[in-house]
Design a protein around this motif. Structure first.
Motif, short mmCIF file in Angstrom:
data_model
loop_
_atom_site.label_atom_id
_atom_site.label_comp_id
_atom_site.label_asym_id
_atom_site.label_seq_id
_atom_site.Cartn_x
_atom_site.Cartn_y
_atom_site.Cartn_z
N THR A 254 0.91 -1.26 -0.02
CA THR A 254 -0.06 0.05 -0.04
C THR A 254 1.03 1.26 0.01
N PRO A 255 0.39 2.29 -0.67
CA PRO A 255 1.15 3.48 -0.74
C PRO A 255 1.23 4.22 0.51
N CYS A 256 1.81 5.34 0.75
CA CYS A 256 1.67 6.23 2.09
C CYS A 256 0.21 6.61 1.89
N LEU A 257 -0.28 6.75 3.09
CA LEU A 257 -1.58 7.45 3.28
C LEU A 257 -1.66 9.16 3.35
N GLU B 170 -1.80 1.11 6.06
CA GLU B 170 -3.33 0.98 6.09
C GLU B 170 -3.64 1.35 4.57
N ASP B 171 -4.53 0.22 4.13
CA ASP B 171 -4.93 0.32 2.54
C ASP B 171 -6.05 1.39 2.40
N PHE B 172 -6.39 2.04 3.23
CA PHE B 172 -7.46 3.17 2.92
C PHE B 172 -6.66 4.20 2.27
N ALA B 173 -5.12 4.15 2.23
CA ALA B 173 -4.35 4.90 1.37
C ALA B 173 -4.73 4.73 -0.39
N LEU B 174 -5.39 3.78 -0.49
CA LEU B 174 -5.73 3.33 -1.93
C LEU B 174 -6.90 4.25 -2.39
N MET B 175 -7.77 4.56 -1.57
CA MET B 175 -8.70 5.38 -1.75
C MET B 175 -8.15 6.79 -1.83
N GLU C 43 -5.28 7.86 -2.55
CA GLU C 43 -4.53 8.01 -3.71
C GLU C 43 -5.37 8.51 -4.95
N ARG C 44 -6.74 8.15 -4.80
CA ARG C 44 -7.81 8.53 -5.91
C ARG C 44 -8.48 9.80 -5.61
N VAL C 45 -8.90 10.02 -4.31
CA VAL C 45 -9.91 11.23 -4.23
C VAL C 45 -9.35 11.91 -2.80
N PRO C 46 -9.31 13.37 -2.87
CA PRO C 46 -9.00 13.85 -1.47
C PRO C 46 -9.72 12.95 -0.42
N ALA C 47 -8.89 12.74 0.81
CA ALA C 47 -9.37 11.81 1.76
C ALA C 47 -8.71 12.38 3.25
N PHE C 48 -9.34 11.93 4.37
CA PHE C 48 -8.77 12.14 5.55
C PHE C 48 -9.14 10.89 6.43
N GLN C 49 -8.21 10.53 7.03
CA GLN C 49 -8.35 9.39 8.34
C GLN C 49 -8.42 10.10 9.52
N LEU C 50 -9.41 9.96 10.22
CA LEU C 50 -9.69 10.51 11.61
C LEU C 50 -9.30 9.65 12.90
N ARG C 51 -8.32 10.26 13.83
CA ARG C 51 -8.35 9.14 15.01
C ARG C 51 -9.02 9.39 16.07
N ILE C 52 -9.56 8.19 16.38
CA ILE C 52 -10.82 8.54 17.36
C ILE C 52 -10.04 7.48 18.75
N GLY C 53 -10.05 8.46 19.79
CA GLY C 53 -9.52 7.90 20.96
C GLY C 53 -10.18 6.85 21.64
N SER C 54 -9.53 5.93 21.88
CA SER C 54 -10.41 4.92 22.59
C SER C 54 -9.80 4.19 23.80
N ALA C 55 -8.81 4.97 24.50
CA ALA C 55 -8.45 4.49 25.84
C ALA C 55 -9.18 4.65 26.78
N ALA C 56 -9.33 3.50 27.55
CA ALA C 56 -10.36 3.49 28.88
C ALA C 56 -9.60 3.97 29.92
N PRO C 57 -10.04 4.67 30.95
CA PRO C 57 -9.65 5.35 32.11
C PRO C 57 -8.82 4.34 32.67
N GLY C 58 -7.61 4.50 33.16
CA GLY C 58 -6.71 3.55 33.71
C GLY C 58 -5.91 2.55 33.03
N ARG C 59 -6.14 2.55 31.79
CA ARG C 59 -5.65 1.34 31.19
C ARG C 59 -4.56 2.00 30.28
N ALA C 60 -3.54 1.24 29.71
CA ALA C 60 -2.53 1.45 28.68
C ALA C 60 -2.55 0.49 27.57
N ASP C 61 -3.62 0.36 26.78
CA ASP C 61 -3.61 -0.53 25.73
C ASP C 61 -3.01 -0.23 24.63
#
Ligand code: NI
Length: 396
Positions: A306-309, A341-346, A348-366
């Motif tokens: 996969t190319p760079c996203l 991440e192969d979302f990069a292939l999309m 590559e073809r159209v303007p795109a953005f991958q949003l990062r969504i925080g998922s850490a539960a309090p007190g955990r270091a997953d």
């Protein structure tokens, strides 16, 4: 209690999400208990299709083998926004001990793709109700086989970017290094191009006591591994991030035999096309040089993955504004990563953005891809709100 104000999108989205959140968590737990590997997501795709049918959203199954694509038409004409979630699990044993832990030995949703699939189902439900406010349409892309198996390429081959053709794309990933309720973004290159190589080092086997009568591929392979460390340190321009990692060396059977061959496998991660080209050329040259120096031949199979996203400001800026409008100041600029991440292939073809969504539960270091991964499920509701609001903004 104040009445819902139909013209206030923050309230509408918050209320629509709150009404389905418990149900979404049930769906997520069901998916989590029944993980499927890439291109085997038959049950998962069935759950997605069932939910889209329940919502009255037209959809097609079997896109890219096990992918599903749904369509929401807006009230007015406009661009087509694709929102993509991945559905596949990983070949590893779950160790969480949760009541809804994987029921399939050796398979686990350890990257949170169960969260992603559920989040996009939630977005589908919210945007269906807000469709009259959209100028354009939303293509809901449920993708199989993200974990290095080519799911996005398969969906593109099956026409996911066409009829109607996609104009811009939103992706997302859960991030256990960020607190639940927070969001992140990176401008420009955000995830790495991911290439891999297999090198067969061929010498001439013989008795270990008479090395002068052989050409030892193991010593040559050891030297080649050391030389490969100079690709990043001495050849790629220092301001362009790159990683060359040898992940496997296989050769020989026992103490007193010099084998004929030794195999080296590795990965190359880069964020810029120039670094990608420099690294590949250097690795090929070092392999070729082993013939003169060590009398071995090195047959290299070098595969570009996969190319760079690349995140595009034209999608980032409205999306981030939307997240801020929905939640306040809970979004921060982050650093790129050399994951792939192969979302990069999309992208590559159209303007795109991958949003990062925080998922850490309090007190955990997953960490992702860990057998004890336990994301905070509230990230589903936050993700639904953020992505729905971003769609509203992008198709405003
Ligand atoms: Ni993932």
């Amino acid at each position: 209690m104040s009445d819902p104000r139909p013209n206030d999108p923050a309230t509408a989205i918050r209320q629509l999400t709150a009404a389905i959140e418990a149900q979404l968590i049930e769906v997520r737990r069901d998916l989590h208990a029944h993980p499927e590997l890439g291109f085997e997501e038959v049950r998962t795709a069935g759950v997605v299709a069932r939910e889209l049918t329940r919502l009255g959203i037209p959809h097609q199954t079997g896109i890219g083998k096990t992918g599903v694509v749904g369509m929401i038409e807006g009230g007015r004409p406009g661009p087509v926004l694709a929102i993509r979630a991945d559905m596949d699990a990983l070949p590893m044993q779950e160790e969480t001990g949760l009541p809804f832990a994987s029921t399939v030995p050796g398979k686990m949703h350890a990257c949170g793709h169960d969260i992603h699939t559920t989040t996009l189902l939630g977005v589908a439900a919210v945007l269906r109700d807000l469709a009259p406010q959209l100028a354009g349409s939303v293509k809901l892309v449920f993708q199989p086989a993200e974990e290095g198996l080519g799911g996005m390429a398969a969906m593109i081959a099956d026409g996911v970017m066409d009829s109607p053709s996609v104009d811009l794309a939103l992706g997302f990933h859960n991030h256990p290094d960020m607190k639940v309720g927070t969001f992140g973004y990176v401008r420009g290159p955000t995830l790495a191009a991911s290439d891999r190589f297999d090198i067969v080092v061929r010498g001439q086997g013989g008795h270990a006591a008479y090395p002068h009568g052989s050409v030892d591929p193991l010593v040559a392979a050891a030297m080649l591994v050391a030389q490969l460390q100079t690709v990043v340190s001495r050849e790629v321009p220092p301001l362009l991030p790159a990683v060359v990692t040898v992940g496997a060396i296989q050769g020989g059977t026992t103490h007193n035999i010099i084998p004929d061959t030794c195999v080296i496998k590795g990965t190359v991660r880069t964020l810029h096309p120039r670094a990608r080209d420099v690294a590949e050329a250097a690795i090929r040259r070092l392999c070729a040089g082993m013939r003169e120096g060590m009398r071995v031949t090195c047959a290299i199979e070098y595969r570009r993955g996969t190319p760079c996203l690349m995140n595009d400001d034209r999608v980032i800026d409205p999306s981030i504004a939307a997240v801020r409008a929905q939640f306040g100041d809970v979004v921060a600029e982050g650093e790129p990563s050399l994951g792939g991440e192969d979302f990069a292939l999309m992208a590559e073809r159209v303007p795109a953005f991958q949003l990062r969504i925080g998922s850490a539960a309090p007190g955990r270091a997953d960490r992702l891809h860990n057998s004890d991964y336990q994301p905070d499920e509230r990230c589903i509701g936050f993700g639904v709100q953020a992505l729905s609001r971003a769609a509203l903004q992008l198709l405003g």
